[in-house]
Scaffold this motif. Structure first.
Motif: not given
Ligand code: FES
Length: 159
Positions: A114-128
């Protein structure tokens, strides 16, 4: 003058009511044994040859699978395009090298942080996984976003 109901007819009405009740109860019991299952399509898909993804952010599977595939010098990972605030779909802005959510303005780096804004957590990464054929297989059912863990297999694949 109407004929009175005979005893025999009265018994048939009683048996009919009993049969209707038992039939209904049996049907309800049998229906109870069948679970209400929602069958969804598989969350796993083959994204094609891993080596064909250039270094940077690929939007090839963004519309169809809602993921971005990010290739670095070391390897490859997939970010699930779902904002961790309220679930909107962010967009990729190449000129700003960030993902921006149109709903409430959260910004994410290419790592998913998260760089800015209300998002509380990083984006999710998928299993690859890079399978024997060299194809990249992505599983959106298995997710991780904790730094340190998300940077290793099975959320990061060396290419
Ligand atoms: S849903 Fe993305 S910022 Fe609110």
């Amino acid at each position: 003058m109407a004929e009175p109901i005979k005893r025999k007819d009265f018994l048939w009405i009683g048996w009919g009511a009993l049969a209707t009740f038992v039939g209904g109860a049996t049907a309800a019991s049998v229906r109870f044994l069948v679970p209400n299952v929602l069958y969804e399509p598989s969350q796993k898909f083959n994204a094609g040859p891993a080596k064909e993804f250039p270094v940077g952010v690929s939007t090839l599977w963004f519309k169809k699978q809602r993921v971005w595939i990010i290739r670095t010098e070391k390897g490859i990972y997939a970010l699930w395009a779902r904002c961790t605030h309220l679930g909107c779909t962010p967009n990729w802005f190449l000129d700003q090298t960030r993902f921006k959510c149109p709903c409430h303005g959260s910004n994410f780096s290419t790592d998913g942080d998260v760089i800015a804004g209300p998002a509380p957590k990083p984006l999710w990464r998928c299993q690859v996984e890079v399978v024997a054929s060299g194809d990249l297989v992505i599983d959106k059912a298995t997710l991780e976003n904790r730094p340190g863990i998300r940077d290793k297999a099975p959320y990061f694949a060396e290419v």
